[in-house]
Design a protein around this motif. Structure first.
Motif, PDB file in Angstrom:
ATOM      1  N   VAL A 184      -5.519   4.928 -35.476  1.00  0.00           N
ATOM      2  CA  VAL A 184      -4.694   3.781 -35.095  1.00  0.00           C
ATOM      3  C   VAL A 184      -5.111   3.265 -33.725  1.00  0.00           C
ATOM      4  O   VAL A 184      -5.181   2.052 -33.505  1.00  0.00           O
ATOM      5  CB  VAL A 184      -3.198   4.163 -35.125  1.00  0.00           C
ATOM      6  CG1 VAL A 184      -2.342   3.096 -34.475  1.00  0.00           C
ATOM      7  CG2 VAL A 184      -2.736   4.415 -36.552  1.00  0.00           C
ATOM      8  N   TYR A 185      -5.412   4.150 -32.802  1.00  0.00           N
ATOM      9  CA  TYR A 185      -5.798   3.735 -31.452  1.00  0.00           C
ATOM     10  C   TYR A 185      -7.098   2.925 -31.454  1.00  0.00           C
ATOM     11  O   TYR A 185      -7.199   1.894 -30.795  1.00  0.00           O
ATOM     12  CB  TYR A 185      -5.946   4.961 -30.554  1.00  0.00           C
ATOM     13  CG  TYR A 185      -6.280   4.626 -29.128  1.00  0.00           C
ATOM     14  CD1 TYR A 185      -5.308   4.153 -28.257  1.00  0.00           C
ATOM     15  CD2 TYR A 185      -7.577   4.766 -28.653  1.00  0.00           C
ATOM     16  CE1 TYR A 185      -5.614   3.831 -26.946  1.00  0.00           C
ATOM     17  CE2 TYR A 185      -7.897   4.452 -27.348  1.00  0.00           C
ATOM     18  CZ  TYR A 185      -6.906   3.978 -26.496  1.00  0.00           C
ATOM     19  OH  TYR A 185      -7.218   3.664 -25.204  1.00  0.00           O
ATOM     20  N   ASP A 229      -6.963  -3.129 -34.717  1.00  0.00           N
ATOM     21  CA  ASP A 229      -7.231  -4.506 -35.110  1.00  0.00           C
ATOM     22  C   ASP A 229      -7.670  -4.614 -36.568  1.00  0.00           C
ATOM     23  O   ASP A 229      -7.519  -5.658 -37.188  1.00  0.00           O
ATOM     24  CB  ASP A 229      -8.293  -5.123 -34.197  1.00  0.00           C
ATOM     25  CG  ASP A 229      -9.567  -4.298 -34.139  1.00  0.00           C
ATOM     26  OD1 ASP A 229      -9.522  -3.103 -34.449  1.00  0.00           O
ATOM     27  OD2 ASP A 229     -10.621  -4.868 -33.770  1.00  0.00           O
ATOM     28  N   LYS A 230      -8.173  -3.538 -37.140  1.00  0.00           N
ATOM     29  CA  LYS A 230      -8.595  -3.533 -38.544  1.00  0.00           C
ATOM     30  C   LYS A 230      -7.441  -3.165 -39.495  1.00  0.00           C
ATOM     31  O   LYS A 230      -7.563  -3.323 -40.690  1.00  0.00           O
ATOM     32  CB  LYS A 230      -9.729  -2.527 -38.755  1.00  0.00           C
ATOM     33  CG  LYS A 230     -10.904  -2.697 -37.848  1.00  0.00           C
ATOM     34  CD  LYS A 230     -11.841  -3.745 -38.373  1.00  0.00           C
ATOM     35  CE  LYS A 230     -13.147  -3.720 -37.631  1.00  0.00           C
ATOM     36  NZ  LYS A 230     -13.257  -4.671 -36.577  1.00  0.00           N
ATOM     37  N   LEU A 231      -6.349  -2.663 -38.949  1.00  0.00           N
ATOM     38  CA  LEU A 231      -5.229  -2.213 -39.766  1.00  0.00           C
ATOM     39  C   LEU A 231      -4.084  -3.224 -39.823  1.00  0.00           C
ATOM     40  O   LEU A 231      -2.964  -2.866 -40.119  1.00  0.00           O
ATOM     41  CB  LEU A 231      -4.703  -0.871 -39.231  1.00  0.00           C
ATOM     42  CG  LEU A 231      -5.705   0.280 -39.219  1.00  0.00           C
ATOM     43  CD1 LEU A 231      -5.114   1.481 -38.513  1.00  0.00           C
ATOM     44  CD2 LEU A 231      -6.116   0.635 -40.620  1.00  0.00           C
ATOM     45  N   GLY A 232      -4.368  -4.493 -39.570  1.00  0.00           N
ATOM     46  CA  GLY A 232      -3.339  -5.518 -39.556  1.00  0.00           C
ATOM     47  C   GLY A 232      -2.733  -5.787 -40.922  1.00  0.00           C
ATOM     48  O   GLY A 232      -1.637  -6.328 -41.033  1.00  0.00           O
ATOM     49  N   TRP A 233      -3.401  -5.404 -42.005  1.00  0.00           N
ATOM     50  CA  TRP A 233      -2.896  -5.641 -43.349  1.00  0.00           C
ATOM     51  C   TRP A 233      -1.763  -4.689 -43.719  1.00  0.00           C
ATOM     52  O   TRP A 233      -1.004  -4.972 -44.639  1.00  0.00           O
ATOM     53  CB  TRP A 233      -4.024  -5.515 -44.370  1.00  0.00           C
ATOM     54  CG  TRP A 233      -4.706  -4.180 -44.337  1.00  0.00           C
ATOM     55  CD1 TRP A 233      -5.761  -3.825 -43.576  1.00  0.00           C
ATOM     56  CD2 TRP A 233      -4.343  -3.019 -45.088  1.00  0.00           C
ATOM     57  NE1 TRP A 233      -6.098  -2.514 -43.798  1.00  0.00           N
ATOM     58  CE2 TRP A 233      -5.245  -1.994 -44.718  1.00  0.00           C
ATOM     59  CE3 TRP A 233      -3.367  -2.736 -46.024  1.00  0.00           C
ATOM     60  CZ2 TRP A 233      -5.178  -0.724 -45.267  1.00  0.00           C
ATOM     61  CZ3 TRP A 233      -3.301  -1.464 -46.577  1.00  0.00           C
ATOM     62  CH2 TRP A 233      -4.198  -0.475 -46.197  1.00  0.00           C
TER      63      TRP A 233
END
Length: 74
Positions: A23-24, A28-32
């Motif tokens: 997550v850290y 930005d890639k986990l916005g979905w």
């Protein structure tokens, strides 16, 4: 019995650390996550309601598969 509990606490702690690192570094890639079709979101002027039903179903499936994998090999 204490040896087994210690082993499980170490495994769970390691999993939490790995998730935290992901997550850290990849936030930005986990916005979905939380914005999948089927997640209920109601926003009004003074009211917000959010129920991520699809996200929770997906998380449940992934965690179930992960723990079955762990159980099979440990």
């Amino acid at each position: 019995m204490g040896n087994e509990i210690g082993k499980y606490i170490i495994i769970i702690g390691s999993i939490i650390v790995i998730i935290g690192i992901m997550v850290y570094f990849f936030h930005d890639k986990l916005g979905w996550i939380g914005k999948l079709p089927g997640d209920i979101r109601i926003e009004k002027e003074n009211f917000r309601f959010y129920f991520p039903i699809t996200t929770m179903i997906l998380a449940s499936i992934v965690l179930t598969l992960f723990f079955r994998f762990l159980k099979k090999f440990f």
